[in-house]
Structure formats: structure tokens, C-alpha cells
Design a protein around this motif. Structure first.
Motif, PDB file in Angstrom:
ATOM      1  N   ARG A   7       0.886  -1.172   0.000  1.00 50.73           N
ATOM      2  CA  ARG A   7       0.000   0.000   0.000  1.00 50.73           C
ATOM      3  C   ARG A   7       0.917   1.213   0.000  1.00 50.73           C
ATOM      4  O   ARG A   7       1.654   1.457   0.949  1.00 50.73           O
ATOM      5  CB  ARG A   7      -0.891   0.000   1.236  1.00 50.73           C
ATOM      6  N   LEU A   8       0.896   1.959  -1.099  1.00 48.18           N
ATOM      7  CA  LEU A   8       1.744   3.143  -1.230  1.00 48.18           C
ATOM      8  C   LEU A   8       1.185   4.299  -0.400  1.00 48.18           C
ATOM      9  O   LEU A   8       0.009   4.290  -0.014  1.00 48.18           O
ATOM     10  CB  LEU A   8       1.859   3.550  -2.698  1.00 48.18           C
ATOM     11  N   GLY A   9       2.002   5.299  -0.172  1.00 42.87           N
ATOM     12  CA  GLY A   9       1.604   6.465   0.601  1.00 42.87           C
ATOM     13  C   GLY A   9       0.398   7.194   0.036  1.00 42.87           C
ATOM     14  O   GLY A   9      -0.369   7.800   0.776  1.00 42.87           O
ATOM     15  N   ASP A  10       0.196   7.122  -1.286  1.00 42.45           N
ATOM     16  CA  ASP A  10      -0.953   7.796  -1.898  1.00 42.45           C
ATOM     17  C   ASP A  10      -2.213   6.934  -1.871  1.00 42.45           C
ATOM     18  O   ASP A  10      -3.239   7.298  -2.414  1.00 42.45           O
ATOM     19  CB  ASP A  10      -0.636   8.234  -3.325  1.00 42.45           C
ATOM     20  N   GLY A  11      -2.126   5.744  -1.250  1.00 44.80           N
ATOM     21  CA  GLY A  11      -3.289   4.875  -1.107  1.00 44.80           C
ATOM     22  C   GLY A  11      -3.388   3.762  -2.130  1.00 44.80           C
ATOM     23  O   GLY A  11      -4.177   2.836  -1.964  1.00 44.80           O
TER      24      GLY A  11
END
Length: 120
Positions: A7-11
Motif C-alpha cells: 500500500r503506497l503512501g498515496d493509497g
């Protein structure tokens, strides 16, 4: 193929090749997608997959996140004795964290109730 879900920081959720690595859920991760290095959190470990989804990039690194120790001292009832605690007056058989009252059952079977501060 060893694949992990990140899960990347941007969602966004991305699937990445994790060859030679054993990332675990909640590990902090760095992934390479195209020419970008991105950070995120492992949400699906390779051992949790039964198949192999299409991958978007490669896992560069994964390391366990530091989790601060949990303190429950500020929760209602945290200072109250656990059920079953033996005291000189009897055994704790009920607690009410809202009112701060404790119920004890005495050896003769009588049940008494009083403030938990009395047990301290």
C-alpha cells in the motif's frame, strides 16, 4: 514468483516482485516502479498468496516498523484489579470501570461491593 502487496503512501495498492525477500505485513517497504522509487507498507506477504497477480514493479527493501509500546493506563478501569484476584476480603468477581466499583465474593458466599481504591 514471490509477490507482495504494497500500500503506497498515496493509497494505491501495487503488486511487486519480491524475489529473495521475505517481507511481512506492516513492514515498511521501498519499491521500484519504472524509474520511480516509492515507499509504502506491506499489506500482503508472499506466503499469503495462493496465486501470482500481475506485478507492477520490484521490492527494493522491507524492514519491520518500530511500534511504540502500548500503554493502557489511561483507559477506564486500567487500575482496577483483574477478575479472580484474591484479596483478604474475598475474590474479585465483578468490576465496573465506569463507576470504579468492585464486587467481591467472601469465603462465606456473601457478595460485597465497594470502590476499587479500597484495594490499593
Amino acid at each position: 514468483m514471490n509477490v507482495a502487496g504494497i500500500r503506497l503512501g498515496d493509497g494505491r495498492l501495487v503488486w511487486v516482485a519480491a524475489e529473495g525477500m521475505d517481507p511481512q505485513p506492516l513492514d515498511e517497504a521501498v519499491v521500484r516502479i519504472g524509474d520511480q522509487s516509492l515507499t509504502g507498507v506491506v499489506v500482503v506477504a508472499p506466503a499469503q498468496l495462493s496465486g501470482s497477480p500481475d506485478v507492477a514493479g520490484h521490492l527494493v527493501s522491507a524492514q519491520a516498523r518500530e511500534v511504540p509500546p502500548l500503554s493502557c493506563d489511561d483507559l477506564p478501569g486500567a487500575a482496577m484489579p483483574p477478575l479472580g484476584t484474591e484479596t483478604p476480603e474475598g475474590i474479585v468477581t465483578a468490576i465496573n470501570a465506569v463507576t470504579g466499583m468492585v464486587s467481591l465474593t467472601r469465603p462465606d458466599g456473601e457478595r460485597v461491593e465497594f470502590p476499587s481504591s479500597r484495594l490499593e
